[in-house]
Design an enzyme around this catalytic site. Structure first.
Site, mmCIF file in Angstrom:
data_model
loop_
_atom_site.group_PDB
_atom_site.id
_atom_site.type_symbol
_atom_site.label_atom_id
_atom_site.label_comp_id
_atom_site.label_asym_id
_atom_site.label_seq_id
_atom_site.Cartn_x
_atom_site.Cartn_y
_atom_site.Cartn_z
ATOM 1 C CE LYS A 13 -6.677 6.525 5.324
ATOM 2 N NZ LYS A 13 -7.153 7.082 4.030
ATOM 3 N NE ARG A 88 -12.705 4.107 6.180
ATOM 4 C CZ ARG A 88 -11.550 3.687 5.705
ATOM 5 N NH1 ARG A 88 -10.718 3.024 6.457
ATOM 6 N NH2 ARG A 88 -11.216 3.946 4.468
ATOM 7 N NE ARG A 127 -5.539 2.765 -3.508
ATOM 8 C CZ ARG A 127 -6.122 3.288 -2.422
ATOM 9 N NH1 ARG A 127 -5.396 3.690 -1.391
ATOM 10 N NH2 ARG A 127 -7.433 3.416 -2.379
ATOM 11 N NE ARG A 160 -8.196 -0.660 -2.135
ATOM 12 C CZ ARG A 160 -8.186 0.224 -1.130
ATOM 13 N NH1 ARG A 160 -7.035 0.596 -0.601
ATOM 14 N NH2 ARG A 160 -9.300 0.731 -0.667
ATOM 15 N NE ARG A 171 -12.715 3.632 -1.064
ATOM 16 C CZ ARG A 171 -11.687 3.489 -1.884
ATOM 17 N NH1 ARG A 171 -11.887 3.097 -3.128
ATOM 18 N NH2 ARG A 171 -10.477 3.727 -1.460
HETATM 19 P P1 ADP Z 1 -8.877 3.880 1.702
HETATM 20 O O1 ADP Z 1 -7.859 4.470 2.607
HETATM 21 O O2 ADP Z 1 -8.519 3.972 0.269
HETATM 22 O O3 ADP Z 1 -10.276 4.358 1.975
HETATM 23 P P2 ADP Z 1 -8.911 1.370 3.210
HETATM 24 O O4 ADP Z 1 -8.012 0.297 2.793
HETATM 25 O O5 ADP Z 1 -8.628 2.082 4.488
HETATM 26 O O6 ADP Z 1 -8.987 2.342 1.974
HETATM 27 O O7 ADP Z 1 -10.392 0.810 3.314
HETATM 28 C C1 ADP Z 1 -10.997 0.119 2.238
HETATM 29 C C2 ADP Z 1 -12.412 -0.270 2.635
HETATM 30 O O8 ADP Z 1 -12.376 -1.189 3.750
HETATM 31 C C3 ADP Z 1 -13.297 0.887 3.110
HETATM 32 O O9 ADP Z 1 -13.928 1.576 2.039
HETATM 33 C C4 ADP Z 1 -14.313 0.125 3.982
HETATM 34 O O10 ADP Z 1 -15.274 -0.531 3.192
HETATM 35 C C5 ADP Z 1 -13.444 -0.933 4.647
HETATM 36 N N1 ADP Z 1 -12.895 -0.449 5.919
HETATM 37 C C6 ADP Z 1 -11.586 -0.216 6.218
HETATM 38 N N2 ADP Z 1 -11.452 0.219 7.477
HETATM 39 C C7 ADP Z 1 -12.713 0.276 7.997
HETATM 40 C C8 ADP Z 1 -13.250 0.683 9.254
HETATM 41 N N3 ADP Z 1 -12.467 1.143 10.236
HETATM 42 N N4 ADP Z 1 -14.592 0.580 9.427
HETATM 43 C C9 ADP Z 1 -15.398 0.115 8.461
HETATM 44 N N5 ADP Z 1 -14.960 -0.252 7.254
HETATM 45 C C10 ADP Z 1 -13.631 -0.166 7.009
HETATM 46 P P1 ADP Z 2 -4.679 5.797 1.555
HETATM 47 O O1 ADP Z 2 -4.061 4.725 2.396
HETATM 48 O O2 ADP Z 2 -4.894 7.071 2.331
HETATM 49 O O3 ADP Z 2 -5.916 5.360 0.851
HETATM 50 P P2 ADP Z 2 -2.401 5.424 -0.265
HETATM 51 O O4 ADP Z 2 -1.184 5.536 0.586
HETATM 52 O O5 ADP Z 2 -2.828 4.067 -0.690
HETATM 53 O O6 ADP Z 2 -3.635 6.209 0.436
HETATM 54 O O7 ADP Z 2 -2.165 6.362 -1.534
HETATM 55 C C1 ADP Z 2 -3.089 6.424 -2.614
HETATM 56 C C2 ADP Z 2 -2.325 6.450 -3.933
HETATM 57 O O8 ADP Z 2 -1.638 7.682 -4.081
HETATM 58 C C3 ADP Z 2 -1.265 5.352 -4.074
HETATM 59 O O9 ADP Z 2 -1.240 4.942 -5.412
HETATM 60 C C4 ADP Z 2 0.038 6.058 -3.681
HETATM 61 O O10 ADP Z 2 1.170 5.503 -4.353
HETATM 62 C C5 ADP Z 2 -0.222 7.481 -4.154
HETATM 63 N N1 ADP Z 2 0.364 8.495 -3.271
HETATM 64 C C6 ADP Z 2 0.415 8.478 -1.911
HETATM 65 N N2 ADP Z 2 0.990 9.612 -1.437
HETATM 66 C C7 ADP Z 2 1.289 10.375 -2.530
HETATM 67 C C8 ADP Z 2 1.893 11.686 -2.699
HETATM 68 N N3 ADP Z 2 2.274 12.410 -1.645
HETATM 69 N N4 ADP Z 2 2.032 12.139 -3.961
HETATM 70 C C9 ADP Z 2 1.627 11.403 -5.023
HETATM 71 N N5 ADP Z 2 1.058 10.173 -4.928
HETATM 72 C C10 ADP Z 2 0.886 9.661 -3.705
#
Ligand code: ADP
Ligand code: ADP
Length: 214
Positions: A13, A88, A127, A160, A171
């Site tokens: 994302k 979410r 990541r 992270r 998660r």
């Molecule tokens: P990822 O896409 O890897 O799950 P995010 O950066 O979107 O990571 O979120 C990391 C953490 O931040 C989540 O696991 C949650 O604890 C918190 N978080 C993010 N967005 C929300 C949301 N909309 N509602 C509740 N918690 C959230």
């Molecule tokens: P999210 O916001 O959904 O948690 P991220 O954009 O942070 O996801 O991506 C998670 C990890 O995967 C990061 O380390 C990113 O560089 C890698 N990544 C994202 N998209 C791709 C893809 N299409 N192919 C391979 N690696 C990817």
């Protein structure tokens, strides 16, 4: 055009948001990034959010929803908004509907990035992020030019605290139980598109661009 990026943790994302905001001249609102900035700056919100985030749980809705309005109300009217990581759960989705309506706005598209679980684990374990800017790298799939250093700002990249195996499992569980129902929620509204996220970042972005032309 207001867009939600939906998908499990690690789906890509943030990676796609970075491209989309350039393409659409949009403003990205990432609740995860907002929480991480607050944690880094030792704010009271950061201290509260950290307890949940490091365990892989959702931060309570009452701490999350108002943040989104604060961010949204700062965006100029003519700009598109890209929501990344929000909503979410159903409560957040309903609050979003209500709040958008109040502001005479609407969500035009929900892009659901679909990725199998084994790919997610591999992506999350490699990541690395720049907490100041939210820029995301991967040690194998998108490495920085110099290991551990952001290409753009020269700042240190970190892994992270919630990208541990234990927190990731939690998660994924939260995603399956609370977030994945939103696929159906937005499909019923007729604004959902599902994209195959298990492709290269460029291929995923192409699919997203095509879906927005429709
Ligand atoms: P990822 O896409 O890897 O799950 P995010 O950066 O979107 O990571 O979120 C990391 C953490 O931040 C989540 O696991 C949650 O604890 C918190 N978080 C993010 N967005 C929300 C949301 N909309 N509602 C509740 N918690 C959230
Ligand atoms: P999210 O916001 O959904 O948690 P991220 O954009 O942070 O996801 O991506 C998670 C990890 O995967 C990061 O380390 C990113 O560089 C890698 N990544 C994202 N998209 C791709 C893809 N299409 N192919 C391979 N690696 C990817």
């Amino acid at each position: 055009m207001n867009i939600i990026l939906l998908g499990p943790p690690g789906a890509g994302k943030g990676t796609q948001a970075e491209r989309l905001i350039k393409q659409l001249n949009a403003v990205q609102i990432s609740t995860g990034d907002i929480f991480r900035t607050n944690i880094k700056n030792n704010t009271p919100l950061g201290a509260k959010a950290k307890e949940y985030i490091n365990k892989g749980q959702l931060v309570p809705d009452e701490l999350t929803i108002d943040l989104v309005w604060d961010a949204l109300d700062k965006v100029e009217d003519e700009k598109s908004v890209l929501l990344d990581g929000f909503p979410r759960n159903i409560t957040q989705a309903e609050a979003l509907d209500e709040g958008m309506q109040k502001r005479d706005k609407k969500i035009d598209k929900v892009i659901n990035i679909n990725v199998p679980e084994d790919v997610i684990i591999e992506r999350i374990s490699g990541r690395r992020v720049n907490v100041s800017t939210g820029k995301v790298y991967h040690i194998k799939f998108n490495p920085p030019k110099v290991e551990g250093i952001d290409d753009e700002t020269g700042e240190k990249l970190i892994q992270r605290e919630d990208d541990t195996e234990k927190a990731v499992k939690q998660r994924l569980d939260v995603y399956n139980k609370q977030t994945s129902v939103l696929i159906d929620y937005y499909d019923k509204k007729g604004i959902l598109v599902t994209i195959d996220g298990a492709k290269t970042p460029d291929e995923v972005f192409d699919q997203i661009k095509k879906s927005l032309e429709k």
